[in-house]
Design an enzyme around this catalytic site. Structure first.
Site, PDB file in Angstrom:
ATOM      1  N   GLY A   7      23.847  29.541  15.877  1.00  0.00           N
ATOM      2  CA  GLY A   7      23.393  28.156  15.678  1.00  0.00           C
ATOM      3  C   GLY A   7      22.496  27.961  14.476  1.00  0.00           C
ATOM      4  N   ALA A   8      22.750  28.734  13.408  1.00  0.00           N
ATOM      5  CA  ALA A   8      21.893  28.595  12.208  1.00  0.00           C
ATOM      6  C   ALA A   8      22.491  27.608  11.204  1.00  0.00           C
ATOM      7  CB  ALA A   8      21.695  29.959  11.557  1.00  0.00           C
ATOM      8  N   ILE A  12      17.018  23.737  14.284  1.00  0.00           N
ATOM      9  CA  ILE A  12      16.012  24.791  14.482  1.00  0.00           C
ATOM     10  C   ILE A  12      16.515  26.137  13.932  1.00  0.00           C
ATOM     11  CG2 ILE A  12      14.802  26.113  16.278  1.00  0.00           C
ATOM     12  CD1 ILE A  12      15.041  23.416  17.994  1.00  0.00           C
ATOM     13  N   SER A 135      14.186  25.593  26.930  1.00  0.00           N
ATOM     14  CA  SER A 135      13.604  24.248  26.826  1.00  0.00           C
ATOM     15  C   SER A 135      12.740  23.972  28.049  1.00  0.00           C
ATOM     16  CB  SER A 135      14.732  23.218  26.771  1.00  0.00           C
ATOM     17  OG  SER A 135      14.234  21.926  26.972  1.00  0.00           O
ATOM     18  N   TYR A 161      22.319  20.356  31.548  1.00  0.00           N
ATOM     19  CA  TYR A 161      21.524  20.958  30.464  1.00  0.00           C
ATOM     20  C   TYR A 161      20.288  21.665  31.046  1.00  0.00           C
ATOM     21  CZ  TYR A 161      18.748  21.410  26.213  1.00  0.00           C
ATOM     22  OH  TYR A 161      17.983  21.920  25.183  1.00  0.00           O
TER      23      TYR A 161
HETATM   24  N1  LIG Z   1      15.957  19.591  19.518  1.00  0.00           N
HETATM   25  C1  LIG Z   1      15.161  19.706  20.580  1.00  0.00           C
HETATM   26  O1  LIG Z   1      14.276  18.869  20.840  1.00  0.00           O
HETATM   27  C2  LIG Z   1      15.290  20.898  21.480  1.00  0.00           C
HETATM   28  C3  LIG Z   1      14.375  21.022  22.555  1.00  0.00           C
HETATM   29  C4  LIG Z   1      14.478  22.137  23.403  1.00  0.00           C
HETATM   30  C5  LIG Z   1      15.448  23.089  23.169  1.00  0.00           C
HETATM   31  N2  LIG Z   1      16.341  22.935  22.140  1.00  0.00           N
HETATM   32  C6  LIG Z   1      17.350  23.977  21.943  1.00  0.00           C
HETATM   33  O2  LIG Z   1      17.307  24.429  20.604  1.00  0.00           O
HETATM   34  C7  LIG Z   1      18.555  25.026  20.255  1.00  0.00           C
HETATM   35  C8  LIG Z   1      18.962  24.550  18.869  1.00  0.00           C
HETATM   36  O3  LIG Z   1      19.204  23.148  18.947  1.00  0.00           O
HETATM   37  P1  LIG Z   1      18.873  22.137  17.749  1.00  0.00           P
HETATM   38  O4  LIG Z   1      17.878  21.170  18.274  1.00  0.00           O
HETATM   39  O5  LIG Z   1      18.615  22.853  16.497  1.00  0.00           O
HETATM   40  O6  LIG Z   1      20.271  21.340  17.718  1.00  0.00           O
HETATM   41  P2  LIG Z   1      21.407  21.209  16.603  1.00  0.00           P
HETATM   42  O7  LIG Z   1      20.836  20.719  15.320  1.00  0.00           O
HETATM   43  O8  LIG Z   1      22.463  20.378  17.264  1.00  0.00           O
HETATM   44  O9  LIG Z   1      21.946  22.710  16.403  1.00  0.00           O
HETATM   45  C9  LIG Z   1      22.767  23.321  17.370  1.00  0.00           C
HETATM   46  C10 LIG Z   1      23.411  24.548  16.763  1.00  0.00           C
HETATM   47  O10 LIG Z   1      24.221  25.165  17.781  1.00  0.00           O
HETATM   48  C11 LIG Z   1      25.539  25.375  17.268  1.00  0.00           C
HETATM   49  N3  LIG Z   1      26.526  25.348  18.331  1.00  0.00           N
HETATM   50  C12 LIG Z   1      26.694  24.415  19.303  1.00  0.00           C
HETATM   51  N4  LIG Z   1      27.748  24.720  20.073  1.00  0.00           N
HETATM   52  C13 LIG Z   1      28.272  25.878  19.592  1.00  0.00           C
HETATM   53  C14 LIG Z   1      29.379  26.693  19.950  1.00  0.00           C
HETATM   54  N5  LIG Z   1      30.215  26.359  20.948  1.00  0.00           N
HETATM   55  N6  LIG Z   1      29.605  27.823  19.236  1.00  0.00           N
HETATM   56  C15 LIG Z   1      28.811  28.172  18.198  1.00  0.00           C
HETATM   57  N7  LIG Z   1      27.759  27.425  17.790  1.00  0.00           N
HETATM   58  C16 LIG Z   1      27.498  26.289  18.484  1.00  0.00           C
HETATM   59  C17 LIG Z   1      25.740  24.230  16.284  1.00  0.00           C
HETATM   60  O11 LIG Z   1      26.826  24.529  15.418  1.00  0.00           O
HETATM   61  P3  LIG Z   1      27.539  23.371  14.516  1.00  0.00           P
HETATM   62  O12 LIG Z   1      26.666  23.209  13.295  1.00  0.00           O
HETATM   63  O13 LIG Z   1      28.871  23.968  14.212  1.00  0.00           O
HETATM   64  O14 LIG Z   1      27.595  22.138  15.347  1.00  0.00           O
HETATM   65  C18 LIG Z   1      24.382  24.211  15.604  1.00  0.00           C
HETATM   66  O15 LIG Z   1      24.305  25.221  14.611  1.00  0.00           O
HETATM   67  C19 LIG Z   1      19.529  24.655  21.378  1.00  0.00           C
HETATM   68  O16 LIG Z   1      19.706  25.767  22.227  1.00  0.00           O
HETATM   69  C20 LIG Z   1      18.796  23.548  22.131  1.00  0.00           C
HETATM   70  O17 LIG Z   1      19.162  23.503  23.486  1.00  0.00           O
HETATM   71  C21 LIG Z   1      16.277  21.867  21.292  1.00  0.00           C
END
Ligand SMILES: NC(=O)c1ccc[n+]([C@@H]2O[C@H](COP(=O)([O-])OP(=O)(O)OC[C@H]3O[C@@H](n4cnc5c(N)ncnc54)[C@H](OP(=O)(O)O)[C@@H]3O)[C@@H](O)[C@H]2O)c1
Length: 277
Positions: A7-8, A12, A135, A161
């Site tokens: 998820g890079a 995050i 989370s 979730y």
């Molecule tokens: N944002 C918040 O407030 C928050 C709070 C608590 C926890 N989190 C956690 O933080 C983590 C990162 O989330 P983020 O906020 O940075 O969201 P984001 O910007 O949507 O990034 C998500 C990342 O996960 C990848 N991904 C999703 N489904 C995938 C799959 N099937 N196979 C491979 N890669 C996949 C995405 O790839 P693509 O670029 O190809 O879509 C993207 O690189 C997640 O685990 C989320 O649950 C976020």
């Protein structure tokens, strides 16, 4: 030192990668979108670009998870740090081609399989650390282990979730319980409420509340700080298996500390993934 991160390509994980590239000699970028990964790599200096190895993975496709682990194994004889960061919240119930509910697959099962496949490499490292981006939503988890794949329950975007984020902490603690004596460290974390692509595709009450919260959210760079802290620093052994917020260990929910829940999760996940394990 080497590191692998999922998820890079966004949010995050992207910010964690941009910081950690300076601290590691080799970095495996596990992503499903090669163009997005390459665009990020192009922003690095020529020196740093040489450290990056793109590995295709779709956490909703278990064959690709197995292949990704095999590819990493063909390129290194050890792995120092694995960051299980990818994930998301989904608008509708979707079943993957492997027959798993999407939220369960992308947030938990894919990482469960990946980590298990990479364990031999992790256990060869002197550092051997796994970091799980969970989370605070885990506190709302309400799990039915007889229906882990949600075949019987009606869909709830946030409910599903919350469960998988609870699974991230349970899985982290199981890893320490099973492999801590062999030197494995594992941590889970809450990154904060972070302005990323997360939640963009949800609907209903969650979507409304998420949009309301938007002006108060922290940046992705700020949201990556606990991940970076755990990846870079030696953490006191007494915190092995802990859940972190703002780079400090905090107490997770009672369920997250439950031995019977982590055993059930480990066994059920192995059962569901038997074909690939
Ligand atoms: N944002 C918040 O407030 C928050 C709070 C608590 C926890 N989190 C956690 O933080 C983590 C990162 O989330 P983020 O906020 O940075 O969201 P984001 O910007 O949507 O990034 C998500 C990342 O996960 C990848 N991904 C999703 N489904 C995938 C799959 N099937 N196979 C491979 N890669 C996949 C995405 O790839 P693509 O670029 O190809 O879509 C993207 O690189 C997640 O685990 C989320 O649950 C976020």
């Amino acid at each position: 030192m080497n590191i692998a991160i999922t998820g890079a390509t966004s949010g995050i994980g992207e910010q964690a990668l941009k910081s950690l590239i300076h601290d590691f000699e080799q970095i495996f970028i596990l992503a499903r979108n090669e163009k997005k990964a390459n665009d990020i790599i192009q922003e690095f200096s020529k020196e740093d670009q040489k450290k990056c190895i793109f590995i295709y993975i779709d956490l909703a496709d278990m064959d690709s998870v197995v292949k990704a682990a095999e590819k990493i194994s063909s390129k290194t004889d050890h792995l120092d740090v694995l960051i299980n960061n990818a994930g998301g919240i989904f608008k509708e119930k979707e079943i993957t081609k492997d027959g798993f509910e999407m939220s369960l697959s992308a947030n938990h099962l894919g990482h469960y399989l990946l980590t298990n496949k990479l364990l031999p490499l992790l256990l060869k490292s002197k550092v051997s650390k796994v970091i799980h981006v969970s989370s605070e939503a885990h506190r709302m988890g309400n799990v039915n282990f007889n229906d882990l794949n949600y075949d019987k329950r009606s869909f709830s975007s946030f409910g599903f979730y919350a469960n998988v984020k609870l699974f991230n902490i349970l899985f982290s603690k199981s890893l320490v319980e099973k492999f801590g004596s062999e030197g494995l460290k594992s941590y889970a974390l809450h990154p904060g409420v972070v302005k990323t692509n997360f939640g963009q595709e949800t609907a209903g009450a969650f979507s409304f509340l998420w949009k309301l919260a938007s002006p108060f959210m922290i940046t992705a760079e700020q949201g990556a700080q606990t991940t970076i802290y755990l990846a870079k620093n030696k953490i006191d052994d007494k915190h092995n298996g802990a859940y972190f917020k703002k780079s400090k260990p905090v107490t997770p929910s009672r369920s997250a500390n439950s031995k019977s829940m982590r055993d059930k999760l480990w066994n059920k996940s192995s059962e569901l993934l038997e074909k690939w394990m």
